[in-house]
Design an enzyme around this catalytic site. Structure first.
Site, short mmCIF file in Angstrom:
data_model
loop_
_atom_site.label_atom_id
_atom_site.label_comp_id
_atom_site.label_asym_id
_atom_site.label_seq_id
_atom_site.Cartn_x
_atom_site.Cartn_y
_atom_site.Cartn_z
CG ASN A 139 101.07 38.68 105.43
OD1 ASN A 139 101.88 38.65 104.39
ND2 ASN A 139 99.81 38.87 105.01
N GLY A 214 102.00 43.87 99.50
CA GLY A 214 102.05 44.78 100.55
C GLY A 214 100.90 45.70 100.51
CB SER A 215 100.37 48.87 102.54
OG SER A 215 101.46 49.59 102.17
CD GLU A 236 97.71 40.41 97.15
OE1 GLU A 236 96.85 41.07 97.44
OE2 GLU A 236 98.48 39.73 98.06
CB CYS A 271 95.96 40.76 102.21
SG CYS A 271 96.51 39.37 100.98
CD GLU A 365 94.42 45.12 104.65
OE1 GLU A 365 94.64 43.98 104.51
OE2 GLU A 365 95.12 46.32 104.15
#
Length: 465
Positions: A139, A214-215, A236, A271, A365
């Site tokens: 992103n 990331g996820s 993160e 995020c 999310e």
């Protein structure tokens, strides 16, 4: 020998933009082995030389700012003005870490606090960790890469960067810029490929630290794989940021925070975007009356057209996931007031009202331009609902009451609270990260360099008479 590659395409048009190697396990091992040589060279550089290298990279990136930004937009899908801002941020980040390279401090610890040790001297110094693996999301590929790679070099480490597989080309170019700027051989390398590449970076003993944006699923997996070699794993991860609109809020500003911080910026793929909106019953309808026309006015289209507000998501599969999430919210009882239509990788900005508090889709999310809105009558309930999320990145509170603002900020279980603004806020000199399933780590100019070093204590016996 034939080298396997994978295609990189424009997510909006399907145009082929380039190809990158799909690296094998042997390829990754070879890169990590070579990085040991690069690590020794970077660690031997004085801090002023590391600072100068980072400054030179920043200068060269600035000279290519427009072309890098256009490449990010083409392969990522974000509108061009946003990718220009991203490259600008990356340049600032490199310059910020250049300064931090010369500010890595140790301590003098008073041993006279311990009886019998009064005549001795203890100091600490910070040393590089080793080879740092930087796993970068799609992103904000250039900006988030900068936080990881520049910090690693500033601290005296070599870095192995895994760019996002769907949009790696901009970082391929930055990797070339690093070499052109005079980086030691193997100090800065790329590994390209999919999930197995990430897993190997977490597993290999030649990697001292892994830093991932990331996820949460990916973060848990890498943490497990990194545990066997006791490497640092800095995470993160996901967010489901809540925005609370109190009855005394400036509704225009609150609406703009949703429009810009959720529906437009990053095509909703951030995020720290506003992902849940809780509005006091007393102003709920007025809030919607302001929001709906602004959401409808957003222009969806070609990300390289400067008039575009919302471009394609990173892939059609991502758009399908957003479409499915909207349908789940509606199935749970929410009312779709605007948008939500999908055309390939494009999704029109969606606004949903009366979202049930217990909707499973509300707890997830949603990574796209979707604004789900719920009501509350007691602000304590809004805080409770915000805190019930497994994530804890950011939250926002809109109120004119300063005491209420700070009281709610203290009660919210998150890494950062924005008062009267969007949660989609990240400044490089602020600690960024969250609680719970967001990973617990904080990334920023004043945090990351320290995290990518280790402490050594030196004790001089009988240093004083």
């Amino acid at each position: 020998m034939t080298v396997s590659t994978f295609d990189v395409t424009n997510p909006g048009t399907g145009e082929l933009l380039g190809q990158v190697p799909d690296m094998t396990e042997d390829d990754v091992r070879r890169v990590v082995d070579d990085a040991q040589t690069g690590q020794r060279a970077v660690a031997a550089m004085p801090s002023h030389a590391r600072a100068a290298l980072l400054e030179e990279v920043a200068t060269r990136m600035a000279a290519e700012r427009d072309s890098i930004a256009a490449l990010v937009a083409a392969e990522n899908g974000k509108p061009l003005p946003q990718t220009e801002g991203e490259v600008d941020a990356a340049i600032r980040i490199f310059r910020g870490y250049a300064a931090e390279a010369t500010r890595i401090f140790g301590r003098q610890i008073p041993l006279d606090a311990v009886p019998g040790l009064e005549r001795n001297l203890a100091i600490t110094v910070r040393e590089p960790l080793g080879v740092v693996a930087a796993i970068v999301p799609f992103n904000y590929p250039v900006e988030l890469y900068a936080h990881k790679a520049a910090a690693a070099i500033a601290a005296g480490n070599a870095v192995v960067v895994q760019p996002p597989s769907r949009c790696p080309l901009s970082l391929v170019r930055v990797n070339e810029i690093f070499a052109e700027a005079g980086a030691p051989p193997y100090a800065h390398q790329l590994v390209t490929g999919g999930v197995r590449v990430s897993q190997m970076l977490a597993e290999l003993p030649g990697v001292a630290a892994v830093t991932l944006t990331g996820s949460t699923v990916a973060g848990r997996e890498l943490a497990r794989r990194g545990a066997d070699t006791f490497k640092k794993v800095l995470l993160e991860l996901g967010g489901n940021d809540a925005l609370i609109v109190c009855e005394d809020a400036d509704l225009e500003k609150a609406v703009d925070a949703v429009v810009l911080g959720r529906l437009a910026r990053g095509n909703g793929q951030i995020c720290c975007a506003v992902k849940r909106v809780y509005v006091d019953e007393a102003v709920h309808d007025a809030f919607l009356d302001l929001l709906l026309p602004k959401a409808a006015a957003l222009r969806v289209g070609d990300q390289l057209d400067r008039a575009t507000d919302v471009g394609p998501l990173i892939a059609e599969s991502a758009a399908q996931a957003v479409e499915a999430a909207v349908n789940r919210l509606v199935g749970d009882g929410a009312t779709l007031l605007a948008g939500g239509e999908r055309d390939g990788a494009f999704v029109t900005p969606a606004v949903l009202a009366d979202v049930p508090e217990k909707s499973p889709a509300f707890a997830d999310e949603i990574f796209g331009p979707v604004a789900p809105i719920a009501r509350f009558t007691d602000v304590a309930d809004a805080v409770r609902m915000a805190n019930e999320s497994p994530y804890g990145l950011h939250a926002a509170v809109f109120t004119r009451d300063v005491s209420r603002a700070f009281t709610l900020a203290k009660q919210l279980d998150v890494g950062g609270v924005v008062i009267n603004g969007s949660t989609a806020l990240r400044a490089e000199n602020l600690p960024f990260g969250g609680t719970k399933d967001t990973g617990g780590y904080r990334e920023g100019l004043h945090e990351t360099v320290t995290d990518l070093t280790r402490q050594k204590t030196m004790i001089v016996m009988e240093a004083f008479e």
